[in-house]
Design a protein around this motif. Structure first.
Motif, PDB file in Angstrom:
ATOM      1  N   LEU A 102      19.285 119.826   4.885  1.00 52.97           N
ATOM      2  CA  LEU A 102      19.123 120.653   5.886  1.00 52.97           C
ATOM      3  C   LEU A 102      17.603 121.542   5.632  1.00 52.97           C
ATOM      4  O   LEU A 102      16.779 121.663   6.565  1.00 52.97           O
ATOM      5  N   ALA A 103      17.382 121.929   4.344  1.00 52.53           N
ATOM      6  CA  ALA A 103      16.196 122.418   4.013  1.00 52.53           C
ATOM      7  C   ALA A 103      15.000 121.576   4.275  1.00 52.53           C
ATOM      8  O   ALA A 103      13.969 122.177   4.766  1.00 52.53           O
ATOM      9  N   VAL A 104      15.227 120.355   3.697  1.00 53.17           N
ATOM     10  CA  VAL A 104      14.095 119.576   4.012  1.00 53.17           C
ATOM     11  C   VAL A 104      13.729 119.270   5.391  1.00 53.17           C
ATOM     12  O   VAL A 104      12.560 119.115   6.026  1.00 53.17           O
ATOM     13  N   VAL A 105      14.842 118.984   6.261  1.00 52.36           N
ATOM     14  CA  VAL A 105      14.811 118.872   7.799  1.00 52.36           C
ATOM     15  C   VAL A 105      13.933 119.926   8.405  1.00 52.36           C
ATOM     16  O   VAL A 105      12.986 119.863   9.209  1.00 52.36           O
ATOM     17  N   ALA A 106      14.561 121.191   7.848  1.00 56.66           N
ATOM     18  CA  ALA A 106      13.916 122.437   8.446  1.00 56.66           C
ATOM     19  C   ALA A 106      12.474 122.652   8.151  1.00 56.66           C
ATOM     20  O   ALA A 106      11.817 122.944   9.355  1.00 56.66           O
ATOM     21  N   ILE A 107      11.903 122.448   7.195  1.00 55.10           N
ATOM     22  CA  ILE A 107      10.418 122.353   6.835  1.00 55.10           C
ATOM     23  C   ILE A 107       9.548 121.199   7.442  1.00 55.10           C
ATOM     24  O   ILE A 107       8.526 121.291   7.994  1.00 55.10           O
ATOM     25  N   GLY A 108      10.300 120.167   7.591  1.00 58.16           N
ATOM     26  CA  GLY A 108       9.839 119.010   8.130  1.00 58.16           C
ATOM     27  C   GLY A 108       9.317 118.885   9.678  1.00 58.16           C
ATOM     28  O   GLY A 108       8.175 118.859  10.223  1.00 58.16           O
ATOM     29  N   ILE A 109      10.381 119.732  10.653  1.00 60.52           N
ATOM     30  CA  ILE A 109      10.076 119.825  11.840  1.00 60.52           C
ATOM     31  C   ILE A 109       8.600 120.566  12.279  1.00 60.52           C
ATOM     32  O   ILE A 109       7.728 119.970  12.937  1.00 60.52           O
ATOM     33  N   PRO A 110       8.553 121.795  11.704  1.00 59.58           N
ATOM     34  CA  PRO A 110       7.200 122.471  11.947  1.00 59.58           C
ATOM     35  C   PRO A 110       5.870 121.784  11.447  1.00 59.58           C
ATOM     36  O   PRO A 110       4.879 121.749  12.086  1.00 59.58           O
ATOM     37  N   PHE A 111       6.375 121.226  10.283  1.00 58.28           N
ATOM     38  CA  PHE A 111       5.020 120.331   9.896  1.00 58.28           C
ATOM     39  C   PHE A 111       4.510 119.049  10.771  1.00 58.28           C
ATOM     40  O   PHE A 111       3.365 118.863  10.891  1.00 58.28           O
ATOM     41  N   LEU A 112       5.483 118.528  11.217  1.00 61.94           N
ATOM     42  CA  LEU A 112       5.312 117.452  12.100  1.00 61.94           C
ATOM     43  C   LEU A 112       4.656 117.950  13.446  1.00 61.94           C
ATOM     44  O   LEU A 112       4.065 117.467  14.327  1.00 61.94           O
ATOM     45  N   LEU A 126      13.672 129.203   2.245  1.00 61.48           N
ATOM     46  CA  LEU A 126      14.742 128.359   1.889  1.00 61.48           C
ATOM     47  C   LEU A 126      14.846 128.258   0.230  1.00 61.48           C
ATOM     48  O   LEU A 126      15.987 128.195  -0.292  1.00 61.48           O
ATOM     49  N   ALA A 127      13.620 128.293  -0.339  1.00 63.28           N
ATOM     50  CA  ALA A 127      13.694 128.194  -1.822  1.00 63.28           C
ATOM     51  C   ALA A 127      14.102 129.285  -2.485  1.00 63.28           C
ATOM     52  O   ALA A 127      14.953 129.661  -3.274  1.00 63.28           O
ATOM     53  N   ALA A 128      13.979 130.578  -1.714  1.00 66.16           N
ATOM     54  CA  ALA A 128      14.571 131.945  -2.273  1.00 66.16           C
ATOM     55  C   ALA A 128      16.000 131.924  -1.873  1.00 66.16           C
ATOM     56  O   ALA A 128      17.057 132.328  -2.877  1.00 66.16           O
ATOM     57  N   ALA A 129      16.653 131.331  -0.696  1.00 55.80           N
ATOM     58  CA  ALA A 129      17.902 131.195  -0.375  1.00 55.80           C
ATOM     59  C   ALA A 129      18.592 130.451  -1.379  1.00 55.80           C
ATOM     60  O   ALA A 129      19.827 130.625  -2.102  1.00 55.80           O
TER      61      ALA A 129
END
Length: 382
Positions: A102-112, A126-129
């Motif tokens: 979920l974390a990878v998907v969450a950052i991937g969307i805005p980058f795309l 997310l890293a903090a969480a």
């Protein structure tokens, strides 16, 4: 002198690589400790991510963002899986897998979408969480030195705070798109805490690992491997050289007709009977009472802070609970029962002397028909 970010990244990489090597060595010496290899994999991914960020030579395109950030989140997810297995060797690693995906998907969307600043904010948040989740796992651990556990949890939280600060600074500046690596006090704080935090966490984790191993070896050396109660050596190490007060009672147990069980039905069935009796002891004894197997089918229990009537009550309760199991060995109705000898000192008495009197009372119980409790005659005060 201010240390530049590239130097800090190199320091983080070397620190993480050293931790990776130490964790792998620890795992090679204890293959069942899967939290070590999970942590090692996590550190390997973090080292790779830091190396990619350190060697991008000023480039700050899509690949220089998303690839190392993805590796960092997956690496932290492995560290989280290791923290769960550290707390409980049977803990599922499914939650860390779900968190990582979920974390990878969450950052991937805005980058795309080209919103690199938003992706970076999400990365830090997310890293903090995930680091806070690691801290919670260590905080919940109960069977290790609490100072080291709490120190590890605090380091995880401070490192998490450094990532959160990076996210908050970008958010306050409304940096929805970034074209160069952010440079601010939060990034410096994060770099320093990543270096100090990872090093400290690794050192404490290895310290806890060796403390756990030492404790396990001590426990194994003092525990009967079949029943899980103390063995004879541990019993005498604890009580052998001491005098027992009148608030102490010693119970000696001998399982009735146990040799017949072994002879007729095999040692596997006999082992099962011994294990069932040990379960009865754990169920019926109070916190602070000490149970041990001193050999064969003989057990000993030391009751503390107790009087004669309460000791007799506990002994009868154990005898009845074991008989009530109706542990039928075969269709002929052979039932496992136990004979018990009870001794209480009227004055301070050597443990060995008290044990001998309980043993004598035990054999009176066996000669008197078995499946009963006999009280040793009180020792007269000189």
């Amino acid at each position: 002198m201010v240390i530049d970010n590239a130097t800090l990244l190199i320091g983080i990489a070397f620190s993480s690589a050293s931790l990776l090597l130490a964790l792998l060595i620890g795992w090679l010496n204890a293959r069942t400790e899967t939290y070590l290899v999970l942590g090692a994999v996590g550190m390997a991914l973090i080292v790779l991510a830091v190396m990619l960020m350190g060697f991008r030579n000023g480039a700050y395109g899509f690949g220089q963002h998303l690839v190392p950030y993805t590796l960092i989140l997956i690496g932290f997810s492995f560290v989280y899986a290791g923290a769960r297995r550290f707390r409980d060797i049977k803990a599922s690693i499914r939650p860390p897998i779900v968190v990582g995906v979920l974390a990878v998907v969450a950052i991937g969307i805005p980058f795309l979408m080209g919103l690199t600043g938003v992706g970076t904010i999400l990365l830090n948040s997310l890293a903090a969480a995930i680091l806070v989740l690691c801290a919670i796992e260590h905080w919940r651990s109960k069977d290790h030195p609490h100072i080291a556990l709490n120190a590890n949890a605090i380091l995880y939280c401070i490192t998490a705070l450094s990532f959160l600060c990076c996210a908050l600074v970008l958010l306050s500046e409304a940096r929805w798109v970034t074209t160069e690596p952010p440079k601010n006090w939060a990034e410096d704080f994060n770099s320093i805490m990543s270096l100090v935090g990872l090093t400290g966490i690794g050192a404490l984790t290895l310290t806890l690992h060796y403390a756990r191993a030492a404790h396990r070896h001590h426990t194994e050396a003092n525990t009967d491997s079949l029943t899980g109660v103390l063995n004879r050596r541990a019993l005498f190490d604890r009580f052998g050289g001491s005098k027992q007060s009148s608030a102490t009672a010693v119970l000696m147990f001998d399982l009735d007709h146990f040799k017949q069980v072994n002879d007729r039905f095999g040692h596997a069935q006999g082992d099962r009977v011994l294990q069932r009796f040990a379960d009865v002891l754990r169920q019926e004894l109070r916190r602070g009472d000490v149970a041990s197997r001193i050999g064969g089918e003989e057990f000993c229990v030391v009751l503390n802070d107790i009087d004669q009537e309460m000791a007799k009550t506990i002994a009868e309760r154990i005898r009845k609970a074991f008989a009530d199991l109706a542990l039928a060995i075969d269709d002929q109705g052979l039932i496992a029962t136990v004979s018990i000898g009870l001794a209480i000192p009227t004055i301070e008495e050597d443990f060995s002397a008290l044990l001998n009197r309980a043993d004598a009372a035990l054999y009176q119980a066996k000669n008197g028909g078995r499946n009963q409790v006999r009280l040793a005659p009180l020792r007269l005060v000189a």
